[in-house]
Every structure is written in C-alpha cells, then in structure tokens.
Design a protein around this motif. Structure first.
Motif, PDB file in Angstrom:
ATOM      1  N   PRO A 100      -0.156   4.164  -6.723  1.00  0.00           N
ATOM      2  CA  PRO A 100       1.285   4.685  -7.060  1.00  0.00           C
ATOM      3  C   PRO A 100       1.552   4.872  -8.473  1.00  0.00           C
ATOM      4  O   PRO A 100       0.968   4.198  -9.331  1.00  0.00           O
ATOM      5  N   ASN A 154       3.742  11.240  -6.764  1.00  0.00           N
ATOM      6  CA  ASN A 154       4.126  10.036  -7.074  1.00  0.00           C
ATOM      7  C   ASN A 154       2.833   9.057  -7.099  1.00  0.00           C
ATOM      8  O   ASN A 154       3.191   7.825  -6.501  1.00  0.00           O
ATOM      9  N   ARG A 155       1.485   9.354  -7.277  1.00  0.00           N
ATOM     10  CA  ARG A 155       0.563   8.864  -7.195  1.00  0.00           C
ATOM     11  C   ARG A 155      -0.878   9.511  -7.864  1.00  0.00           C
ATOM     12  O   ARG A 155      -0.614  10.634  -8.021  1.00  0.00           O
TER      13      ARG A 155
END
Length: 321
Positions: A90, A275-276
């Motif tokens: 993440p 998002n990662r």
C-alpha cells in the motif's frame, strides 16, 4: 509537517477542476505527483485486485535468508528481486521518519511505502550482505551525515541525488542512454523559495535551507520512448517538471525501469488510482504525465544504482535521540 504533505497541497492548488481520485496526491520531492483522471483511476483500481506483498507473512529468519541469498549477484538482479516483493504494498504518504522528534514514524517498514521510500528500502535491501546491513545502508541513503530530521535528504536535486552520487550509491547515466537527446537543466533554490508557504512548512532551520543552482541531465518527455528499450532494468528513473521559483523541487516521482517481454515498465509506488506498488507500462505512465497542464512534466533523468566503496567515507554518524 512532512515535505510530501506540503507539496501535495501545492499540487492540488494547480489541479484541473475535475474531481481527483484522492484528496492529497503526493508530491514529495522524489515522490510521486500523479494527478490521474477519475475515469482512469477507477479502471485501474478495479482491474487489479490488491494482494499481499511478498514480505507479508515472512518470519525474521525467512527475511534474513532472502537478504543473504545471492549476495554476489549483479546489483540490478538483486534490485529486481527485492523490489518485486514490494508489488501490491500500500501507498502511504511519508511512511518513514526518525522514530522520534519531528517525524516519529518508524525508520524501516515493509508494509507501506511512498515512491521515495520504496526506492530507498529496495536499494538498502539489495546492497545488504546480511539483514544487519540493511539499517545502516538505509541511513546512508536517506541522510547526508546524521540520522536527524534536519539532516535528511529532503530535496532531490540539492540533497538526495548529489549526496548519493558522492557516496557512490548512484551514477547519472542519462546521457549514456539519451545520447544527443539529453539536455542540461537546473533547479534553483533562493531565499525567496524558502519564504513560500510550502517551503516554510518543512520546518527546517535557516542553516539547513540550502540555496544555489543544481544541474541535471534530462531526457525530454517526448523523446523518452525513443530510448526506452535501451535503458537497463534496475535503472532509477526520476520525473522532472518545470522549475517554478517558489517550489523547492522539480522532481516529483521516481521508480525502477523494468524490461520484460519486449515492453518497458516503471516499477513504482503510485498514489493516484493504484494506491500501491505496481509495474506500469512506461508508455502509459508517460502519456498521463504529458497531460498535466498546470505544472508541466518536462522529462526524466536516469541513474544507475551502484555498490559503494565502503572504505571511501560517506557514512552516517549516529546521533543521540
């Protein structure tokens, strides 16, 4: 306040009127500044379900064995192996600190990264001969000479890049792979830069408010794909934007080049949409960057990770908390 949060706000003030996929797209110097369209973000986010990264569930013994495995292998191979384990990790804005004081975040973690700490930790893990080497190596990469907030390499052009080149961790290879397409550019920091709200929010004492003009070699954005297949896997690619006087950086993202099946990818920790940590097709990444109108992306620079000569100095001195 971390510099990532400071420049995130600066980026949002220049974003297009359309709603953004996140409220604080990160622009930490050396960290990402991807302001993706809602549609693109939605497609990407739903296309690839998040899975645990390759570090989750490992015992301390298993992690130590991974670090010690193939220590004599070429550094690029180790970088690909260590960085691949971060895929799906993440994205968290500015996840590392000094463990106390101004930034009490942990000094090392494998469960969350931003684009800069992803590169820093991947380098430290790849260079280490044993797990005991990881923390000292990470300190040498993240700090100029003392592991304190004030002495951290906050600014990419003025600190992170030149300090790590000086210590032997990096070499500028932009002209090697860009050839005649490479151009010389600069980033200038003045006292006026440090009077801006975003720079003051960093909270650095005046003695650490560096001024001067810092040179870089750049491959213009429109020429990157013409040279993309020549860039070896493991090369660090940094993204440059226009030099705006009140911004403390023009570098807003970085990651590792990965060559696979006749395609070139950027392995990076992406906030917008993903998002990662992901492997993203480089052409897709560059096309999105070319659309940013308010703070234009101008090109990229390329740096080769290296094993430093441990006898040549550049070590970080421990400070007392």
């Amino acid at each position: 306040m971390s510099l990532g949060a400071v420049l995130a706000a600066a980026l949002l003030s220049q974003a297009p009127a359309a709603p953004l996929p996140s409220a604080d797209a990160d622009a930490r110097p050396g960290a990402e500044a991807l302001l993706e369209s809602p549609a693109a973000s939605s497609q990407v986010a739903t296309a690839r379900p998040v899975k645990p990264n390759g570090w989750v569930g490992l015992t301390p013994e298993q992690r130590a064995a991974l670090v010690a495995e193939d220590v004599g292998a070429p550094l690029a191979r180790r970088l690909l192996r260590m960085s691949e384990r971060f895929i799906n990790t993440p994205y968290v804005l500015s996840p590392l600190g000094e463990g106390h004081g101004v930034d009490p975040d942990p000094t090392f973690r494998l469960d969350a990264v931003d684009c800069l700490t992803f590169v820093e930790q991947s380098l430290a893990l790849s260079l280490a001969a044993s797990e005991e080497d990881v923390a000292p190596l990470l300190e040498r990469i993240r700090y100029a000479s003392m592991p304190t907030y004030e002495d951290r390499n906050h600014l990419m052009e003025a600190q992170w890049l030149p300090n790590n080149i000086r210590k032997g961790f990096l070499a500028d290879v932009t002209r090697r792979y860009a050839g005649e397409d490479a151009v010389a550019v600069t980033k200038t920091l003045t006292r006026l830069t440090w009077q801006s709200r975003s720079s003051q929010a960093l909270g650095l004492p005046k003695a650490q408010q560096v001024v001067g003009t810092y040179s870089l070699n750049m491959l213009p954005l429109e020429r990157v794909m013409a040279h993309a297949r020549d860039i070896p896997s493991g090369t660090i690619l940094v993204v440059l934007r226009e030099d705006l006087p009140l911004k403390a950086t023009r570098i807003t993202h970085l990651g590792f080049v990965v060559q696979r099946k006749k395609r070139t990818y950027l392995r990076h920790a992406s906030r917008g949409g993903y998002n990662r940590v992901v492997d993203e097709d480089l052409e897709t990444f560059l096309a999105r960057n070319a659309r940013y109108a308010k703070w234009k992306v101008t090109g990229v620079s390329l740096f080769e990770p290296r094993r430093p000569d441990t006898t040549s100095g550049g070590s970080v001195m421990r400070s007392t908390p």
